[in-house]
Design a protein around this motif. Structure first.
Motif, PDB file in Angstrom:
ATOM      1  N   ALA A  58       0.833  -1.208   0.000  1.00 33.61           N
ATOM      2  CA  ALA A  58       0.000   0.000   0.000  1.00 33.61           C
ATOM      3  C   ALA A  58       0.863   1.252   0.000  1.00 33.61           C
ATOM      4  N   ASP A  59       1.982   1.202   0.741  1.00 30.75           N
ATOM      5  CA  ASP A  59       2.869   2.367   0.787  1.00 30.75           C
ATOM      6  C   ASP A  59       3.525   2.616  -0.561  1.00 30.75           C
ATOM      7  N   SER A  65       1.002   4.074  -2.888  1.00 32.06           N
ATOM      8  CA  SER A  65       0.749   5.476  -2.492  1.00 32.06           C
ATOM      9  C   SER A  65       1.875   6.383  -2.957  1.00 32.06           C
ATOM     10  N   ARG A  66       3.114   5.888  -2.870  1.00 29.45           N
ATOM     11  CA  ARG A  66       4.253   6.683  -3.323  1.00 29.45           C
ATOM     12  C   ARG A  66       4.146   6.964  -4.824  1.00 29.45           C
ATOM     13  N   ALA A 110       1.519   9.563  -5.439  1.00 25.29           N
ATOM     14  CA  ALA A 110       2.000  10.898  -5.072  1.00 25.29           C
ATOM     15  C   ALA A 110       2.954  11.442  -6.131  1.00 25.29           C
ATOM     16  N   THR A 161      -6.052   1.469  -2.663  1.00 23.26           N
ATOM     17  CA  THR A 161      -5.076   2.498  -2.281  1.00 23.26           C
ATOM     18  C   THR A 161      -5.395   3.817  -2.979  1.00 23.26           C
ATOM     19  N   ARG A 176      -8.340   5.530  -1.364  1.00 18.87           N
ATOM     20  CA  ARG A 176      -8.001   6.109  -0.060  1.00 18.87           C
ATOM     21  C   ARG A 176      -7.006   7.259  -0.201  1.00 18.87           C
ATOM     22  N   HIS A 177      -6.306   7.291  -1.323  1.00 14.87           N
ATOM     23  CA  HIS A 177      -5.185   8.223  -1.480  1.00 14.87           C
ATOM     24  C   HIS A 177      -5.608   9.684  -1.315  1.00 14.87           C
ATOM     25  N   SER A 232       2.401  11.675   4.572  1.00 16.13           N
ATOM     26  CA  SER A 232       2.624  10.398   3.893  1.00 16.13           C
ATOM     27  C   SER A 232       3.574   9.518   4.692  1.00 16.13           C
ATOM     28  N   ARG A 257       1.992   7.727   7.310  1.00 11.61           N
ATOM     29  CA  ARG A 257       1.027   6.751   6.770  1.00 11.61           C
ATOM     30  C   ARG A 257      -0.410   7.274   6.716  1.00 11.61           C
ATOM     31  N   PRO A 288      -3.223   9.020   4.153  1.00 10.37           N
ATOM     32  CA  PRO A 288      -3.442   9.078   2.701  1.00 10.37           C
ATOM     33  C   PRO A 288      -3.520  10.514   2.202  1.00 10.37           C
ATOM     34  N   THR A 302      -2.820  13.825  -0.152  1.00 13.85           N
ATOM     35  CA  THR A 302      -2.674  14.231  -1.550  1.00 13.85           C
ATOM     36  C   THR A 302      -2.450  15.728  -1.602  1.00 13.85           C
TER      37      THR A 302
END
Length: 561
Positions: A340-341, A344-345, A348, A379, A382-383, A441, A444, A446, A448
């Motif tokens: 998930a991380d 998310s990266r 981003a 993800t 949720r981001h 971020s 942890r 989410p 943006t």
């Protein structure tokens, strides 16, 4: 005062600005040195410390020439090449202060002259594998530094934290040195940052990456091991700078880097591709590539959220895949893990759920597993739950449709340095929006980053170093100052200088004085003062104090200090 400074000062004054600048650069003279005229320059260049620094920089051939010249055994024309270092006079003869220090140096061993032995098929294969591993590890380092610059301590070395972070990619010092030699990274503000060259290098194939790196390595080699456009056999590197006590250790470092790049086999022999480079030819990777596995452009996506490449993945694909995964192994069959991380990266950095799914579908040999597709969609959903935008005063506003999430952010101890405080249904802070977004971020959440109109903005922690090296030191102001003091009557200027030095040292001098009748007379004086155009001193022979007009003094010679 050195009696040899005057002729050197005259030669310096007679050289062109370009020749003078070359001399100052070769002798490593600081541009802000406090020389007022060419006499100052000559005296400084003839000081033992300055001469020793010049001797340290000499190559083996130059040292042999200078030693033979100091013994009177060298041809003046051959030694004249050292004139650019101001170690010989205008006739190619070694300056006496230089000769004394040269004869105190150890003997220079002769060059054996043996050519490098060719590597066997087994040794060449191992060297090729080592080159492939090194370039892969170098890519790991550059990719990591592109995301987050590596921290340096005050001495310029990598911090212990960074060394622990990269324990799985080999000797970090070797890789850092290669990255700087290749121009891919540079120390800046106590960080190791990538340069603008890094993106193109990372997007290149292995042969292109290796070619760029070894070409830069060849260009960076010290003078003593260079031979025209190539280099002397690596076996001769140890004695390349015979009067530099630090050189043997530096030679070992250069040999280690050459071995890491596959330019030398472990047994000291030379692969086929090295011979071309050593002789000054263009980089040719054909013989190297024949010993390496073929790069692949497809991979296996598995239900356990991993991706397996059945061989070396093409660099452009590898770079993009790493942006959305955690790289788990650096062997030929590389392994990547989706989390998930990591997703998310990627989001981003500007990816979207659609672009991620499309990319993975194109490179997958096994389709897109449902668990992976679910991870990406969840993800992405949720981001954008926490939105970070700049306000009108260059501060930051943090908002969310989930008020419980905002409450958690407000009391999170790890975020206290951000200074987030409640303002209605939002959190506000004076810290910049991008910094806040990355802090959230890292904690942890989410988060943006959006602009003032609510449009998502890709964030990046990348802080690039200047792509071009710092401009070389300019000697223009120093040369201009020396030229400004260059008068037509250098004899009078030198005489004044000698007299001032004698007075400062309270020296016993033999002066030749022009008498009114046109004759000359020599006097032995203990110089005691100078001023108003007159020299004062005690005449040793008559035991009286005398005052002599400086304009009547034809010459002066120090008898004792």
């Amino acid at each position: 005062m050195s009696t040899h400074a005057r002729p050197l000062a005259d030669r310096l004054a007679a050289t062109s600005d370009a020749q003078l600048e070359e001399l100052l650069r070769l002798r490593a003279v600081p541009a802000d040195v406090d020389w007022d005229d060419f006499f100052d320059a000559a005296e400084a260049l003839l000081e033992s410390g300055s001469i020793e620094r010049a001797l340290v920089a000499l190559t083996r051939t130059e040292a042999q020439l200078l030693r033979a010249a100091a013994q009177g055994k060298a041809d003046a024309a051959a030694v004249s090449a050292l004139a650019s270092l101001a170690l010989v006079d205008g006739e190619g003869k070694v300056q006496p202060p230089v000769a004394a220090l040269v004869m105190a140096q150890p003997d220079v061993p002769p060059v054996v002259g043996a050519d490098a032995a060719s590597a066997s098929a087994t040794s060449a294969a191992r060297a090729a594998e080592r080159a492939f591993t090194t370039i892969g590890s170098l890519a790991d380092l550059v990719l990591a530094a592109r995301t987050t610059p590596l921290v340096l301590v005050s001495t310029g070395a990598l911090s212990a934290t960074e060394k622990r972070r990269f324990t799985d990619i080999g000797d970090l010092n070797d890789l850092r040195e290669l990255a700087e030699i290749a121009g891919l990274a540079r120390a800046h503000d106590r960080e190791l940052r990538v340069t603008d060259l890094a993106d193109d290098w990372l997007a290149s194939s292995f042969p292109e990456r290796w070619s760029h790196t070894v070409a830069a390595f060849r260009h960076a080699l010290p003078r003593g091991v260079r031979a025209a456009a190539g280099w002397v056999p690596i076996s001769e590197w140890e004695g390349a700078h015979p009067w530099d006590a630090s050189w043997p250790a530096r030679a070992v470092r250069w040999r280690e880097l050459a071995t890491r790049l596959g330019l030398m086999a472990a047994d000291g022999t030379e692969p086929e591709w090295t011979a071309v480079l050593r002789n000054g030819g263009e980089v040719d990777t054909s013989s190297l590539e024949s010993l390496l596995p073929t790069e692949v452009d497809r991979l296996f996506l598995q239900n356990d959220l991993t991706a397996i490449a059945p061989g070396p993945l093409q660099p452009a694909l590898d770079t993009r895949l790493r942006s959305m995964t955690e790289h788990e192994s650096a062997v030929q069959a590389s392994s990547y893990r989706f989390t998930a991380d990591s997703i998310s990266r990627a989001l981003a950095d500007g990816e979207t759920a659609h672009s991620i799914v499309q990319f993975l579908s194109e490179v997958s040999l096994t389709g897109l597993p449902q668990p992976l597709e679910y991870l990406v969609s969840q993800t992405a959903a949720r981001h954008g739950l926490v939105r970070v935008r700049p306000d009108e005063t260059d501060g930051t506003v943090v908002s969310s449709t989930d008020l419980h999430l905002l409450d958690a952010i407000e009391v999170d101890r790890n975020l206290r340095p951000m200074g987030l405080i409640r303002s209605g249904a939002h959190l506000v802070t004076r810290v910049g929006a991008e910094t806040v977004a990355w802090a959230l971020s890292d904690a942890r959440y989410p988060a943006t980053l959006v602009d003032r109109d609510g449009v998502m903005v890709a964030t990046s922690r990348r802080r690039a170093a200047p792509s071009a090296p710092v401009e070389p030191v300019s000697y223009g102001p120093l040369i201009a100052r020396l030229r400004a003091q260059q008068g037509p009557d250098s004899d009078a200027a030198w005489l004044d200088r000698e007299l001032e030095a004698a007075v400062r040292a309270r020296a016993l001098v033999l002066v030749e004085v022009a008498m009114p009748d046109g004759t000359s007379r020599e006097m032995t004086l203990e110089a005691s003062g100078i001023g108003g155009g007159r020299l004062r001193g005690r005449d040793r022979a008559a035991d009286v104090e005398r005052t002599l007009p400086v304009r009547s003094i034809r010459s002066v010679r120090v008898l004792e200090s």
